[in-house]
Design a protein around this motif. Structure first.
Motif, PDB file in Angstrom:
ATOM      1  N   VAL A  30       0.823  -1.216   0.000  1.00 39.04           N
ATOM      2  CA  VAL A  30       0.000   0.000   0.000  1.00 39.04           C
ATOM      3  C   VAL A  30       0.856   1.263   0.000  1.00 39.04           C
ATOM      4  N   PHE A  31       2.179   1.097   0.017  1.00 42.64           N
ATOM      5  CA  PHE A  31       3.103   2.228   0.030  1.00 42.64           C
ATOM      6  C   PHE A  31       3.644   2.517  -1.365  1.00 42.64           C
ATOM      7  N   ALA A  32       3.883   3.800  -1.639  1.00 47.74           N
ATOM      8  CA  ALA A  32       4.544   4.193  -2.879  1.00 47.74           C
ATOM      9  C   ALA A  32       5.991   3.719  -2.832  1.00 47.74           C
ATOM     10  N   GLU A  33       6.583   3.531  -4.001  1.00 50.72           N
ATOM     11  CA  GLU A  33       7.985   3.074  -4.081  1.00 50.72           C
ATOM     12  C   GLU A  33       8.930   3.999  -3.316  1.00 50.72           C
ATOM     13  N   ASP A  34       8.611   5.300  -3.282  1.00 48.38           N
ATOM     14  CA  ASP A  34       9.481   6.280  -2.627  1.00 48.38           C
ATOM     15  C   ASP A  34       8.888   6.806  -1.315  1.00 48.38           C
ATOM     16  N   ALA A  35       7.994   6.036  -0.713  1.00 52.09           N
ATOM     17  CA  ALA A  35       7.344   6.456   0.534  1.00 52.09           C
ATOM     18  C   ALA A  35       8.367   6.739   1.624  1.00 52.09           C
ATOM     19  N   VAL A  36       8.033   7.673   2.478  1.00 47.09           N
ATOM     20  CA  VAL A  36       8.881   8.061   3.604  1.00 47.09           C
ATOM     21  C   VAL A  36       8.164   7.672   4.890  1.00 47.09           C
ATOM     22  N   THR A  37       8.888   6.991   5.776  1.00 47.77           N
ATOM     23  CA  THR A  37       8.331   6.571   7.064  1.00 47.77           C
ATOM     24  C   THR A  37       9.222   7.104   8.174  1.00 47.77           C
ATOM     25  N   ARG A  38       8.586   7.704   9.162  1.00 47.51           N
ATOM     26  CA  ARG A  38       9.311   8.260  10.309  1.00 47.51           C
ATOM     27  C   ARG A  38       8.697   7.711  11.595  1.00 47.51           C
ATOM     28  N   GLU A  39       9.557   7.579  12.594  1.00 49.37           N
ATOM     29  CA  GLU A  39       9.126   7.175  13.936  1.00 49.37           C
ATOM     30  C   GLU A  39       9.382   8.360  14.862  1.00 49.37           C
ATOM     31  N   ALA A  40       8.370   8.798  15.584  1.00 49.69           N
ATOM     32  CA  ALA A  40       8.544   9.902  16.531  1.00 49.69           C
ATOM     33  C   ALA A  40       9.656   9.545  17.508  1.00 49.69           C
ATOM     34  N   GLY A  41      10.488  10.508  17.799  1.00 45.04           N
ATOM     35  CA  GLY A  41      11.577  10.292  18.740  1.00 45.04           C
ATOM     36  C   GLY A  41      12.833   9.727  18.110  1.00 45.04           C
ATOM     37  N   SER A  42      12.792   9.443  16.816  1.00 45.80           N
ATOM     38  CA  SER A  42      13.956   8.897  16.117  1.00 45.80           C
ATOM     39  C   SER A  42      14.335   9.834  14.978  1.00 45.80           C
ATOM     40  N   SER A  43      15.614   9.993  14.761  1.00 52.10           N
ATOM     41  CA  SER A  43      16.065  10.834  13.652  1.00 52.10           C
ATOM     42  C   SER A  43      16.125  10.048  12.342  1.00 52.10           C
ATOM     43  N   GLU A  44      15.919   8.739  12.416  1.00 54.17           N
ATOM     44  CA  GLU A  44      15.977   7.900  11.224  1.00 54.17           C
ATOM     45  C   GLU A  44      14.745   8.105  10.347  1.00 54.17           C
ATOM     46  N   ILE A  45      14.981   8.142   9.047  1.00 57.55           N
ATOM     47  CA  ILE A  45      13.913   8.220   8.063  1.00 57.55           C
ATOM     48  C   ILE A  45      14.073   7.019   7.145  1.00 57.55           C
ATOM     49  N   ARG A  55      10.739  -3.484   8.171  1.00 62.77           N
ATOM     50  CA  ARG A  55      10.232  -3.118   9.495  1.00 62.77           C
ATOM     51  C   ARG A  55       9.143  -4.098   9.922  1.00 62.77           C
ATOM     52  N   ALA A  56       8.219  -4.391   9.009  1.00 63.11           N
ATOM     53  CA  ALA A  56       7.138  -5.324   9.330  1.00 63.11           C
ATOM     54  C   ALA A  56       7.703  -6.704   9.665  1.00 63.11           C
ATOM     55  N   ALA A  57       8.638  -7.174   8.865  1.00 62.74           N
ATOM     56  CA  ALA A  57       9.230  -8.498   9.091  1.00 62.74           C
ATOM     57  C   ALA A  57       9.920  -8.561  10.454  1.00 62.74           C
ATOM     58  N   ARG A  58      10.628  -7.491  10.834  1.00 65.10           N
ATOM     59  CA  ARG A  58      11.292  -7.455  12.155  1.00 65.10           C
ATOM     60  C   ARG A  58      10.271  -7.543  13.282  1.00 65.10           C
ATOM     61  N   LEU A  59       9.161  -6.817  13.141  1.00 66.00           N
ATOM     62  CA  LEU A  59       8.129  -6.856  14.182  1.00 66.00           C
ATOM     63  C   LEU A  59       7.473  -8.229  14.266  1.00 66.00           C
ATOM     64  N   PHE A  60       7.264  -8.888  13.119  1.00 66.15           N
ATOM     65  CA  PHE A  60       6.673 -10.223  13.133  1.00 66.15           C
ATOM     66  C   PHE A  60       7.608 -11.234  13.792  1.00 66.15           C
ATOM     67  N   LEU A  61       8.914 -11.060  13.618  1.00 60.10           N
ATOM     68  CA  LEU A  61       9.878 -11.944  14.283  1.00 60.10           C
ATOM     69  C   LEU A  61       9.910 -11.683  15.787  1.00 60.10           C
ATOM     70  N   ARG A 105       0.924  -4.675  25.457  1.00 60.27           N
ATOM     71  CA  ARG A 105      -0.181  -3.939  24.845  1.00 60.27           C
ATOM     72  C   ARG A 105       0.307  -2.515  24.703  1.00 60.27           C
ATOM     73  N   VAL A 106       0.477  -2.068  23.472  1.00 61.32           N
ATOM     74  CA  VAL A 106       1.069  -0.757  23.203  1.00 61.32           C
ATOM     75  C   VAL A 106       0.111   0.075  22.372  1.00 61.32           C
ATOM     76  N   GLU A 107      -0.095   1.319  22.803  1.00 56.52           N
ATOM     77  CA  GLU A 107      -0.941   2.237  22.052  1.00 56.52           C
ATOM     78  C   GLU A 107      -0.080   3.132  21.173  1.00 56.52           C
ATOM     79  N   GLY A 108      -0.661   3.570  20.068  1.00 58.85           N
ATOM     80  CA  GLY A 108       0.052   4.469  19.174  1.00 58.85           C
ATOM     81  C   GLY A 108      -0.893   5.122  18.194  1.00 58.85           C
ATOM     82  N   HIS A 125       4.769   7.707  12.620  1.00 59.14           N
ATOM     83  CA  HIS A 125       4.279   6.855  13.705  1.00 59.14           C
ATOM     84  C   HIS A 125       4.640   7.427  15.075  1.00 59.14           C
ATOM     85  N   TYR A 126       3.670   7.402  15.954  1.00 59.30           N
ATOM     86  CA  TYR A 126       3.876   7.715  17.366  1.00 59.30           C
ATOM     87  C   TYR A 126       3.516   6.463  18.147  1.00 59.30           C
ATOM     88  N   MET A 127       4.434   5.998  18.974  1.00 59.78           N
ATOM     89  CA  MET A 127       4.202   4.783  19.751  1.00 59.78           C
ATOM     90  C   MET A 127       4.660   5.019  21.183  1.00 59.78           C
TER      91      MET A 127
END
Length: 142
Positions: A30-45, A55-61, A105-108, A125-127
């Protein structure tokens, strides 16, 4: 129903279905090829579908019983915001933290901008990371 609203609902529904099916490819689709994802509190983009997929695969593991439930969805033109709750049992490495076996149980919330093709162009994302670490019984240092 406007086209923006219809597409936002489709993308949101597809996203939750993909997360709950543990399908990293479908999450990324559902993401564009050049989509940008940010996590609040992180400088990583993170840029692109591959980054979303990884990211999804890491969370599933980390959480083999990962579940994501939408709590609220607000749509405003090509933008939407959803509030969610993630649950799972920590059985794999996460952020360098060894598996604890603890249930969490984490809200975001996620704020999304869609492009003209109806794909996600940007996600912010804010988590509740402090709540996650507390549930994992990992000490916070300051």
């Amino acid at each position: 129903m406007t086209d923006h609203r219809r597409r936002a609902l489709e993308v949101s529904d597809a996203t939750y279905a993909a997360w709950n099916a543990h399908d990293a490819d479908a999450v990324a689709a559902v993401f564009a090829e050049d989509a940008v994802t940010r996590e609040a509190g992180s400088s990583e983009i993170a840029v692109g579908r591959d980054a979303v997929r990884e990211r999804a695969a890491r969370l599933f593991l980390a959480f083999p019983d990962f579940r994501l439930q939408r709590q609220a969805l607000v749509i405003d033109g090509p933008c939407h915001a959803d509030r969610w709750v993630m649950t799972g049992t920590h059985q794999g490495e996460l952020f360098g933290i060894a598996p604890t076996g603890r249930s969490v149980r984490v809200e975001g919330a996620t704020f999304t901008v869609m492009n003209d093709d109806g794909l996600v162009a940007e996600d912010y994302h804010y988590m509740d990371v402090a709540g996650l670490l507390t549930q994992l019984e990992v000490g916070l240092t300051g």
